[in-house]
Write an enzyme that holds these catalytic residues in place. Structure first.
Site, PDB file in Angstrom:
ATOM      1  N   GLU A 134       0.858  -1.187   0.000  1.00 59.70           N
ATOM      2  CA  GLU A 134       0.000   0.000   0.000  1.00 59.70           C
ATOM      3  C   GLU A 134       0.896   1.239   0.000  1.00 59.70           C
ATOM      4  O   GLU A 134       1.915   1.279   0.687  1.00 59.70           O
ATOM      5  CB  GLU A 134      -0.875  -0.003   1.264  1.00 59.70           C
ATOM      6  CG  GLU A 134      -1.833   1.174   1.326  1.00 59.70           C
ATOM      7  CD  GLU A 134      -2.719   1.152   2.571  1.00 59.70           C
ATOM      8  OE1 GLU A 134      -2.321   0.558   3.598  1.00 59.70           O
ATOM      9  OE2 GLU A 134      -3.817   1.736   2.509  1.00 59.70           O
ATOM     10  N   LYS A 148      -9.726   1.637  -2.597  1.00 63.06           N
ATOM     11  CA  LYS A 148     -10.006   1.181  -1.223  1.00 63.06           C
ATOM     12  C   LYS A 148     -11.439   1.546  -0.845  1.00 63.06           C
ATOM     13  O   LYS A 148     -11.841   2.717  -0.946  1.00 63.06           O
ATOM     14  CB  LYS A 148      -8.999   1.848  -0.284  1.00 63.06           C
ATOM     15  CG  LYS A 148      -8.993   1.325   1.131  1.00 63.06           C
ATOM     16  CD  LYS A 148      -7.876   2.047   1.892  1.00 63.06           C
ATOM     17  CE  LYS A 148      -7.572   1.470   3.239  1.00 63.06           C
ATOM     18  NZ  LYS A 148      -6.389   2.118   3.834  1.00 63.06           N
ATOM     19  N   CYS A 151      -5.671  -3.150   2.542  1.00 60.80           N
ATOM     20  CA  CYS A 151      -5.434  -2.943   3.979  1.00 60.80           C
ATOM     21  C   CYS A 151      -6.697  -3.033   4.841  1.00 60.80           C
ATOM     22  O   CYS A 151      -7.160  -4.127   5.135  1.00 60.80           O
ATOM     23  CB  CYS A 151      -4.696  -1.620   4.181  1.00 60.80           C
ATOM     24  SG  CYS A 151      -3.748  -1.644   5.717  1.00 60.80           S
TER      25      CYS A 151
HETATM   26  O1  LIG Z   1      -6.885  -1.961  10.111  1.00 54.62           O
HETATM   27  C1  LIG Z   1      -5.824  -1.599  10.616  1.00 54.62           C
HETATM   28  O2  LIG Z   1      -5.538  -1.852  11.775  1.00 54.62           O
HETATM   29  C2  LIG Z   1      -4.822  -0.832   9.819  1.00 54.62           C
HETATM   30  C3  LIG Z   1      -5.388  -0.371   8.511  1.00 54.62           C
HETATM   31  C4  LIG Z   1      -4.481   0.486   7.743  1.00 54.62           C
HETATM   32  O3  LIG Z   1      -3.384   0.783   8.146  1.00 54.62           O
HETATM   33  C5  LIG Z   1      -4.886   0.960   6.433  1.00 54.62           C
HETATM   34  O4  LIG Z   1      -6.020   0.740   6.036  1.00 54.62           O
HETATM   35  O5  LIG Z   1      -4.062   1.585   5.765  1.00 54.62           O
END
Ligand SMILES: O=C(O)CCC(=O)C(=O)O
Length: 280
Positions: free
Chosen positions: A43, A118, A159
């Site tokens: 990411e 996303k 993510c």
């Molecule tokens: O869900 C999480 O704990 C981290 C998510 C995250 O860092 C993101 O979505 O970029």
């Protein structure tokens, strides 16, 4: 073709976009040389991760008029002859000026075969630990994403999307053999949930699941968890690493999906007479 080699490039990402692109290119070529068929970047691989950076690093995504990172991704895929899940970059939408956190997927010919924005923005507040509000700057995507390869279809999400089991469930029920998540958990939620969520997505759906993080940079404002990991349909970890820059490899035997589903047939024992089928 029933086996493929998957490579997760846990990239050291810094503040210089050109350096990030060059480093990503050399790691993708290295993974291809080691025999990888599908290579994944993390990411936000062209930019530090943080809401203060997204606008500055954002690019339009238009393969007819490729911007710097899009051109670089196309060339990386073509020159290394791999399917490339191009991590994510901050995307600027032409016309609206809206920003998204977007993953592009590339064929070995350098053609863009999928684009995922996303869907679930990372808005959390863990008192005394971490506050992050992606929605202050980004807009969410509205579609599920998958891409086809000679080894089968894979779902892609980014993510925080990993926390929503419906995404992987729908992908699996639509025939995907794996989920691939460019991600960047942190030092609070990483140790708590990163591997757990990946193994859960794999166990629930009897698919492969893989997540690719940037390396930890202690000088950065956001401290990524690293630990890029590949899990098989039995929910076993078949490849992982710690926090430093590295490439995680896994040989995926696609026959395992059927084997696991025959051995523990939950995929065909669902009771959609009791709860609704979520397949699209
Ligand atoms: O869900 C999480 O704990 C981290 C998510 C995250 O860092 C993101 O979505 O970029």
């Amino acid at each position: 073709m029933s086996t493929l080699k998957l490579a997760l490039v846990q990239l050291a990402v810094g503040a210089q976009k050109a350096a990030n692109l060059a480093r990503a290119r050399s790691k993708v070529l290295e993974a291809a040389k080691a025999g990888a068929n599908i290579v994944v970047l993390p990411e936000c691989f062209n930019s530090p991760y943080g809401t203060q950076y997204f606008g500055q690093y954002a690019e339009e995504i238009d393969s007819a008029k490729p911007s710097t990172s899009i051109q670089a991704l196309s060339e990386m895929a073509r020159d290394s002859k791999v399917y490339l899940v191009g991590g994510s970059i901050p995307e600027l939408e032409r016309g609206t000026g809206d920003l998204f956190n977007t993953c592009t997927v590339w064929s070995p010919e350098g053609e863009m075969v999928a684009k995922h924005r996303k869907m679930h923005l990372f808005d959390i507040d863990i008192p005394g630990k971490i506050v992050f509000k992606e929605s202050e700057v980004l807009k969410p995507g509205h579609t599920l994403t998958e891409f086809s390869t000679p080894w089968g279809k894979f779902g892609v999400a980014i993510c925080y999307d990993m926390r929503f089991p419906e995404v992987a469930m729908v992908a699996a029920r639509k025939g995907c053999v794996g989920m691939i998540y460019p991600g960047a958990f942190n030092q609070t939620t990483g140790p708590l949930h990163w591997e757990l969520l990946l193994r859960a997505r794999a166990a629930d759906n009897q698919i492969f699941a893989a997540a690719c993080s940037p390396a930890l940079d202690k000088e950065a404002t956001y401290h990524a968890w690293g630990h890029s990991t590949i899990v098989d349909p039995y929910a076993r970890v078949v490849g992982t690493t710690a926090e430093a820059e590295s490439i995680v490899y896994g040989t995926l035997d696609l026959d395992l999906v059927d084997e696991v589903r025959k051995s523990v047939p939950v995929s065909s024992q669902r009771r959609f007479d009791i709860y609704p089928d979520v397949a699209a």
